[in-house]
Write an enzyme that holds these catalytic residues in place. Structure first.
Site, PDB file in Angstrom:
ATOM      1  N   GLY A  14       0.826  -1.198   0.000  1.00 13.91           N
ATOM      2  CA  GLY A  14       0.000   0.000   0.000  1.00 13.91           C
ATOM      3  C   GLY A  14       0.859   1.246   0.000  1.00 13.91           C
ATOM      4  N   GLY A 139      -5.222   7.194  14.536  1.00 17.07           N
ATOM      5  CA  GLY A 139      -4.076   7.747  13.828  1.00 17.07           C
ATOM      6  C   GLY A 139      -2.799   7.773  14.638  1.00 17.07           C
ATOM      7  CG  ASP A 206     -13.407   5.149  10.826  1.00 16.51           C
ATOM      8  OD1 ASP A 206     -12.543   4.464  10.253  1.00 16.51           O
ATOM      9  OD2 ASP A 206     -13.127   6.037  11.654  1.00 16.51           O
ATOM     10  CE  LYS A 210     -10.677   5.124  13.382  1.00 11.38           C
ATOM     11  NZ  LYS A 210     -10.769   6.578  13.123  1.00 11.38           N
ATOM     12  N   GLY A 312      -4.094  11.129   8.617  1.00 16.35           N
ATOM     13  CA  GLY A 312      -3.050  11.890   7.937  1.00 16.35           C
ATOM     14  C   GLY A 312      -1.780  11.078   7.783  1.00 16.35           C
TER      15      GLY A 312
END
Length: 439
Positions: A14, A139, A206, A210, A312
């Site tokens: 990826g 993240g 989403d 998590k 990000g």
């Protein structure tokens, strides 16, 4: 360690923003990473859908694999990083093949871990190889490591937070501008904060992925994504945000989990994602934009807040490389903090017996008797009205918004109100129900 002088050889599947971010980070911070890992971290092979795409990083120094699942079989690879995504398909095949080949796996794939984490953890424990997924949750925030290591001595009593940056950007922008949901979503898509298909984000899926992962680590339970009660933000209107503000609250999409003990002595796990009213003096009320934040309450640590960018290239790459550094150091502890065999299969706790104050908003036709119909349903369900904070202005479609706050009481009573009104021709849209978080 005998291997300390040998590089940790990495295959990277990826090459989107995060994959390229990993390569840039390893290039920029090579000396720091080597010092902290005790050896060099060296990418040796990469794979992506389009070999010819310009990505702004030098890929010529790495071997290229057209079939990413073949990377697991390479003799010159110690660990595979999976950054492709998707709960099944090639990502899952690569994960299984990597572990069965005796190699470590690092992934940012929250959907795969939420759906198949137990299977992959069993395979990893049997093969005695590391399985790491810090980047799958929030993240760049080290919340997985924080729960697995930093709060390891604590019994976690509650875990909750803002787990999706797109939804939080939309809600906090609506709050700042007074714009409605649809317009704010379009703006978020134009700015790159929301995907072209934002379904997973705005419907709460989403965040639910998590939450299921965090709940397992926090409470020693098996990952049970199917048991997460999930409701998104598409029904939230500018009028709701204005009314919440008038009451001293902001609206946030909150994922929360805790364990309750029933009358039979059995532990049950409540997991849910839904928009809630958060007091303006609560830490989560100040989390705006695409930021994520997780609150963990330990019986000795007290309330801990983990906050930072939830997505990000830089933050997520940072989490991936932190996992690689752990592997380079020889850290191979149980992926979910305790061995899979010791994780408890906890039945789901229904939210009906939970008590609290509730915000209810009804969209109704503008005719006499509608308000009496709603209040009669609330009376019959045992729901006491604390305040009726709005009988809204008539819209162009002839609809009126009626918003109320209910006194502290069981959530099942509020659900009964909705059942009683379910067939009413007076309601022109589904009611919006949001719990009010206190303190």
């Amino acid at each position: 360690m005998a291997h300390a002088s040998k590089p940790l050889r990495i295959a990277l599947a990826g090459l989107g923003t995060v994959g390229c971010g990993v390569i840039r980070l390893l290039d920029a911070n090579a000396a720091i990473v080597r010092a902290r890992a005790g050896r060099e971290l060296q990418v040796v092979a990469v794979s992506a859908r389009d070999k010819g795409k310009q990505r702004g990083v030098d890929l010529g120094r790495f071997a290229w694999e057209d079939d990413m699942t073949a990377m697991a079989a390479r003799d010159d690879v110690d660990v595979v990083v999976e950054l492709v995504g998707g709960s099944d398909g090639p990502a899952l095949t690569l994960a299984r093949n990597t572990i069965k080949a005796g190699k470590g796996l690092v992934t940012a794939n929250k959907a795969m871990i939420a759906h198949h984490g137990m299977e992959l953890a069993r395979l990893a424990e049997a093969a005695r190889v590391p399985l790491k997924f810090e980047a799958a949750v929030a993240g760049g925030i080290p919340v997985v490591k924080g729960l697995r290591e930093g709060t390891a001595a604590n019994a976690i009593e509650h875990i909750y937070g803002i787990l999706n940056g797109t939804s939080n950007y939309i809600l906090s922008t609506m709050e700042a501008t007074g714009a409605d949901f649809a317009d704010t979503l379009k703006e978020a898509q134009a700015k790159g904060y929301a995907e072209a298909d934002p379904t997973f984000d705005i419907e709460g899926t989403d965040a639910a992925h998590k939450l299921a992962i965090l709940a397992s680590i926090a409470f020693g339970s098996q990952v049970d994504f199917a048991a997460v009660e999930c409701e998104g933000i598409a029904q939230v209107r500018a009028a709701d945000i204005a009314q919440a503000n008038a009451l001293g609250y902001v609206i946030r999409l909150i994922g929360m989990a805790d364990v309750e003990t029933g009358d039979d002595g059995a532990s049950r796990l409540l997991q849910r994602v839904k928009p809630c009213l958060v007091p303006r003096d609560h830490p989560l009320a100040h989390v705006t934009g695409a930021t994520n934040a997780v609150v963990a309450e330990g019986n000795y640590s007290g309330r801990l807040l983990f906050q930072g960018p939830g997505a990000g290239d830089g933050p997520t790459a940072s989490a991936v490389v932190a996992d690689l550094i752990d592997i380079a150091r020889g850290e191979t502890s149980a992926p979910f903090s305790v061995p899979v065999a010791d994780l408890v299969a906890m039945p789901a706790a229904g939210s009906g017996n939970r008590t609290g104050r509730t915000y209810l908003r009804f969209t109704v036709t503008d005719r006499p008797g509608v308000l009496a119909e709603i209040t009669a349903a609330m009376r019959d369900a045992g729901v006491s009205i604390e305040s009726m904070i709005q009988q809204g202005q008539k819209s162009a479609g002839g609809e009126v918004l009626v918003a109320m706050v209910a006194h502290d009481g069981p959530e099942k009573n509020v659900s009964h109100v909705l059942e009683l009104l379910g067939a009413s021709p007076s309601l022109t849209a589904d009611p919006l129900v949001m719990q009010i978080i206190e303190g």
